[in-house]
Design a protein around this motif. Sequence first.
Motif, PDB file in Angstrom:
ATOM      1  N   TYR A  13       0.670  -1.353   0.024  1.00 18.29           N
ATOM      2  CA  TYR A  13       0.075   0.085   0.005  1.00 18.29           C
ATOM      3  C   TYR A  13       0.904   1.232  -0.071  1.00 18.29           C
ATOM      4  O   TYR A  13       0.305   2.304  -0.405  1.00 18.29           O
ATOM      5  CB  TYR A  13      -1.173   0.031   1.292  1.00 18.29           C
ATOM      6  CG  TYR A  13      -1.983  -1.052   0.976  1.00 18.29           C
ATOM      7  CD1 TYR A  13      -2.632  -1.323  -0.055  1.00 18.29           C
ATOM      8  CD2 TYR A  13      -2.345  -1.745   2.361  1.00 18.29           C
ATOM      9  CE1 TYR A  13      -3.719  -2.220  -0.042  1.00 18.29           C
ATOM     10  CE2 TYR A  13      -3.390  -2.819   2.101  1.00 18.29           C
ATOM     11  CZ  TYR A  13      -3.942  -3.077   0.931  1.00 18.29           C
ATOM     12  OH  TYR A  13      -4.953  -3.761   0.758  1.00 18.29           O
ATOM     13  N   ASN A  24      -7.371   1.176   2.703  1.00 19.79           N
ATOM     14  CA  ASN A  24      -6.750   1.383   1.217  1.00 19.79           C
ATOM     15  C   ASN A  24      -7.823   0.861   0.256  1.00 19.79           C
ATOM     16  O   ASN A  24      -7.419   0.544  -0.997  1.00 19.79           O
ATOM     17  CB  ASN A  24      -5.376   0.561   1.318  1.00 19.79           C
ATOM     18  CG  ASN A  24      -4.344   1.092   1.971  1.00 19.79           C
ATOM     19  OD1 ASN A  24      -3.678   2.165   1.532  1.00 19.79           O
ATOM     20  ND2 ASN A  24      -4.311   0.706   3.202  1.00 19.79           N
ATOM     21  N   HIS A  62      -7.895   0.091  -4.501  1.00 22.75           N
ATOM     22  CA  HIS A  62      -7.438  -1.380  -5.489  1.00 22.75           C
ATOM     23  C   HIS A  62      -8.772  -2.243  -5.087  1.00 22.75           C
ATOM     24  O   HIS A  62      -9.650  -1.865  -4.233  1.00 22.75           O
ATOM     25  CB  HIS A  62      -6.231  -2.044  -4.693  1.00 22.75           C
ATOM     26  CG  HIS A  62      -6.590  -2.664  -3.113  1.00 22.75           C
ATOM     27  ND1 HIS A  62      -7.028  -1.841  -2.168  1.00 22.75           N
ATOM     28  CD2 HIS A  62      -6.392  -3.706  -2.733  1.00 22.75           C
ATOM     29  CE1 HIS A  62      -7.018  -2.383  -0.989  1.00 22.75           C
ATOM     30  NE2 HIS A  62      -6.849  -3.764  -1.614  1.00 22.75           N
TER      31      HIS A  62
END
Length: 799
Positions: free
Chosen positions: A378, A411, A415
């Motif tokens: 990340y 995150n 993604h």
Amino acid sequence: MENCCGLLTSQNKPVPLKSIEVELEVKDHVATVVSTLLYENKEDKPLEAVFVFPLPGDAAVCHFSAKIGQTQIVAEVKEKKEAREDYDDALSSGQQAFLLEESEQSPDIFSMSVGCLPPGESASIRLEYVTELAVQADDGLRFCLPAVLNPRYQPQGRVGSRHWKVLVTSVPASLVPYSLSFSARLSSPRPISKVESSCSLDPLQYLNTDQTQATIKLAAGHKFDRDVELLIYYKDSHQPTAVVEAGQASAKPGSLMGDPVVMVSLYPEFPQSVMSSVASCGEFVFLLDRSGSMDMQMSSANQQTRISSARDTLLLLLKSLPMGCYFNIYSFGSSYEHIFPQSVEYNQKTMEEALKKVEKMEANLGGTEILEPLQHIYRQPCIPSQPRQLFVFTDGEVENTKEVIDLVKKNSGSHRCFSFGIGEGASSALINGLAKEGGGHAQFITGTDRMQPKVMQSLRFALQPTVEDISVTWDLPKGVSVTVLSPPITALFQGQRSLVYGQLTGKSSKTPKGCVKVKYSLAGRRSKNKLYFSLKPAGDTGLTVHRLAAHTMIRTLETKEREDGGVKEKVVELSVQSGVSSSFTAFIAVNKSCSEAIQGPLVRRDVPTPVSCASYIYLDYCDYAEPDDYDYGGCLDNSYDYCDYAEPDDYENSACLNNSEDEPDYGAAPYELKCYEEKAPVPQQPHKDPLLQLISLQKASGSWLLDPALAAALGKTREEVEKSKPAQVNEEVWATILALIWLHGFKMDSKEEWELLAMKAASWLSAQNACVPECVEAGNALLGCSVQKDALGTILSTQ
């Protein structure tokens, strides 16, 4: 030695849990599970029995009760500290008490304490939970009854806790001293087409002519060597539905339990023009578990090791990626590695470099430290116009499950995460949580499952265009309003289900019908799907929808508490109101009907949980240095040496008892072990699959070269292949068409594994303007096939 049956503690005392009976009821895609646990004290002293066991990570535990003789005691939900105090007070005063609590580290681990069971007394414990059934990529609904609870890996540097979680006791499945019976009743608006399982089942029995109701049972003789997994298939399963459930009559109007709740099940259908094109961009990051347990066999029926199967899977993935995308491969154990310092563009050179390193990957990195490699991934900047797709492969169970999932959620905007649980005992909370919070899809590879087809199904999802700007709107009659209880939908995939819960308030004099709309952007186009439904409450739902909605809200609030704090009181209030478990509450029941206190010192007995036998040979990480560093039953230091467990008669069943019998010793080792400095023998790897041999020769562009290796993979000599080539045809074109003919002619049963790389080959051929019909005819004659040109792909069929 006293002749006792079952597994014995070091003090030669029997285990008080005698049997577990599980009844499953599935209505469409919702499951209600009732487990009855029978305890019996055959000793001459009162007992406290402690059982630490797994449940599905998304289970909403909603009932806990005990029956002693003719006395029925129903537990209530209380704040966890208060519940523990009530339990301790009851035991100290000689009262019978029962406590059920969820682990603070992982929502798929529970502890059940049965206190003050008098000599000669029996207790029947009833545990009930509800759960949504996850949709697999092949449209099956997956139900899993976890039987295996492998030791949870505690990351290095973490201070161990003296809480009950360190008392997890595991034994080989063949030595579990209590029995399991399992039966299921299925019902759906649509016909039930089949039920598959990792365990032996009695034949499916239909209860009506339209096959919408059926029963099934676990075959006699089932051993605790695996989780009980069912895959349920309905006809026309992709039908959106909505169920409205009436509120609880005794609950306050305006509260969650007092108002009607609607559960909407959506299956978005994307335009075919969009779905026919596979994305040619993306950053694909593969994160592979290389802990010691990955050297275990996939199953007793599949002798291939987990790490070997993972290597084959990475080969397929790398061959199937589109040209122009970016990729990287990470692997982890106690430490982590990456093939490239950062993601690189996918081409022949980078693919070959990656495959050379993948071939050398072994299960030799120790423990299961997944948090650090995720943090490193990340920290890498995203590549413009290349959506990040993360694939996580692990067979492990970690203590810091919630921390890992929270990191993925933090995150999630950058993604999508696709997760794969390998082998028995893989943590459903970890695998499902990664996919849910990462906007991806979860898969479990157990029993005789092959890893490759399931992973390739997820790659198809990853190659679908990213759905953006998702919104859900409601069109309800005047006077009726809805409060959405679910978190916002962050990911949509073709044909995959999305669930939305809503609390309905108000009434309408008009025909009670409503509509829910899902709007989104896909490939630059705005689209929407509608579902019209009746607002009339369904009958006989047993507050299942309310409890699932409450569970959804509780999990959302718990995440907020870990991130920002300040909502614990709301979680406790909602948990108590709905009767659904949470990490901050517990079920407590005290038998106050008994007038006389139970006399005598209370002896603790820990009930063992089955563990897959192979886990006794390969433990992820071991450390007995200090009690505070206790690592859930590990035995070795930083090496990955071979552990040979003592004979069953010497087996230490109790993880916490020392020689005093009465006081728990939290630093004691749960097993008697014999450790050697030799490495575990490496299982002999099976002969390489001909399909993988052929695939390994494909170039990144999608083509094959005409060389001896290809000829051998096709079962021919170089001379035979060259002699059959039509004149004026390029050798690379000829080789590629032969490979496609062989795939379609001999490996159609594995089409889902090679379909994407075949599409890439067909696309390459289309760009060559080759004489396809003549080549197909010659290729069929050489290989003894009768494959039609049209069968090789829509791209070829246009030539």
